[in-house]
Write an enzyme that holds these catalytic residues in place. Structure first.
Site, PDB file in Angstrom:
ATOM      1  N   VAL A  99       5.051   4.357 -10.124  1.00 45.64           N
ATOM      2  CA  VAL A  99       3.812   2.753 -10.211  1.00 45.64           C
ATOM      3  C   VAL A  99       3.306   3.335  -8.351  1.00 45.64           C
ATOM      4  O   VAL A  99       4.789   3.245  -7.695  1.00 45.64           O
ATOM      5  CB  VAL A  99       4.126   1.698  -9.427  1.00 45.64           C
ATOM      6  N   CYS A 100       2.166   3.579  -7.553  1.00 46.75           N
ATOM      7  CA  CYS A 100       1.928   3.537  -6.272  1.00 46.75           C
ATOM      8  C   CYS A 100       2.542   5.113  -5.920  1.00 46.75           C
ATOM      9  O   CYS A 100       2.969   5.941  -6.346  1.00 46.75           O
ATOM     10  CB  CYS A 100       2.119   2.748  -5.524  1.00 46.75           C
ATOM     11  N   THR A 101       2.924   5.164  -4.280  1.00 49.24           N
ATOM     12  CA  THR A 101       4.106   6.032  -4.129  1.00 49.24           C
ATOM     13  C   THR A 101       5.328   6.482  -4.294  1.00 49.24           C
ATOM     14  O   THR A 101       6.020   7.426  -4.200  1.00 49.24           O
ATOM     15  CB  THR A 101       3.967   5.882  -2.610  1.00 49.24           C
ATOM     16  N   THR A 119      -1.893   8.089  -7.611  1.00 50.41           N
ATOM     17  CA  THR A 119      -1.250   6.972  -6.588  1.00 50.41           C
ATOM     18  C   THR A 119      -1.285   6.469  -5.667  1.00 50.41           C
ATOM     19  O   THR A 119      -3.328   6.182  -6.186  1.00 50.41           O
ATOM     20  CB  THR A 119      -0.285   7.784  -6.079  1.00 50.41           C
ATOM     21  N   GLY A 149      -1.664   3.632 -10.055  1.00 45.52           N
ATOM     22  CA  GLY A 149      -2.545   3.717  -8.438  1.00 45.52           C
ATOM     23  C   GLY A 149      -1.365   2.761  -7.845  1.00 45.52           C
ATOM     24  O   GLY A 149      -0.153   2.108  -7.868  1.00 45.52           O
TER      25      GLY A 149
END
Length: 222
Positions: A99-101, A119, A149
């Site tokens: 998830v994300c970074t 990301t 993202g």
């Protein structure tokens, strides 16, 4: 029993983890394990701490491995213990996710080479540094690898994975159970919706320096 393992590190964005965990924990026949280098509480980017269920050394093999993101990723990239744990767990997992970074931790472990991935929008230009091809989207699937993202996209990823594992009807039942029916008061959740001026102002205030720090951490860790 499906084991879902979340990786915890200092400076994690708690919603990156707790959002998908809330949904994935309702996957039938599953158990959720939050793992960190030790069993000590880990401070999140919100100021409070989360207590892992297991130290890395005591964590059983994951069926689903989930790596959240956060500003702490830049430091985690240089933590060999964390990267080695992700690499080992991924080798035996059915699904490898972020998830994300958190995508950069997967990439640092060599798990995104040649794969499509996403990301947080402010860091997407750095994905090529870990061998990934950026594909815009809240959820991007490439084989058994799923990346989400920024932050709230983790919930969409969780529902996507639940549908893959238990069927769309079960995923919809969980969505209803948790009343996931987002109608935000503002339409500013993406750079396109927010507009160039607001996006650039936010980048200047937060993300330009954060992305530069991430880029430097990636360079040092390679």
């Amino acid at each position: 029993m499906t084991r879902i393992v979340f990786v915890l590190f200092p400076g994690v964005t708690q919603l990156d983890m707790t959002g998908p965990a809330q949904f994935l924990s309702r996957l039938p026949g599953s158990t959720t394990i939050v793992a960190a280098p030790s069993a000590d509480a880990v401070r999140t980017d919100c100021g409070f701490a989360l207590v892992p269920a297991a130290a890395f050394a005591d964590t059983p093999q994951a069926d689903i491995l989930c790596v959240p993101g956060g500003h702490g990723v830049a430091d985690a990239l240089e933590c060999n213990e964390t990267i080695d744990f992700i690499r080992r767990q991924a080798a035996g997992a059915k699904w490898v996710t972020s998830v994300c970074t958190g995508a950069f931790l997967l990439g640092r472990a060599g798990l995104l080479e040649g794969k499509r991935a996403t990301t947080h929008w402010a860091y997407a230009h750095l994905l090529e540094r870990v061998g990934a091809m950026h594909e815009p989207g809240r959820v991007v699937e490439d084989g058994q690898t799923i990346t989400a993202g920024g932050v709230t996209a983790g919930i969409d990823f969780a529902l996507t994975l639940i549908a893959r594992e238990a069927g769309e009807d079960w995923a919809k039942a969980i969505q209803l159970s948790l009343e996931y029916d987002p109608h935000p008061p503002f339409d500013a959740g993406t750079p396109v919706a927010a507009g160039a001026a607001r996006t650039e102002a936010l980048k200047a205030r937060v993300y330009t320096a954060a992305a530069e720090r991430m880029a430097e951490a990636l360079k040092r860790s390679q």
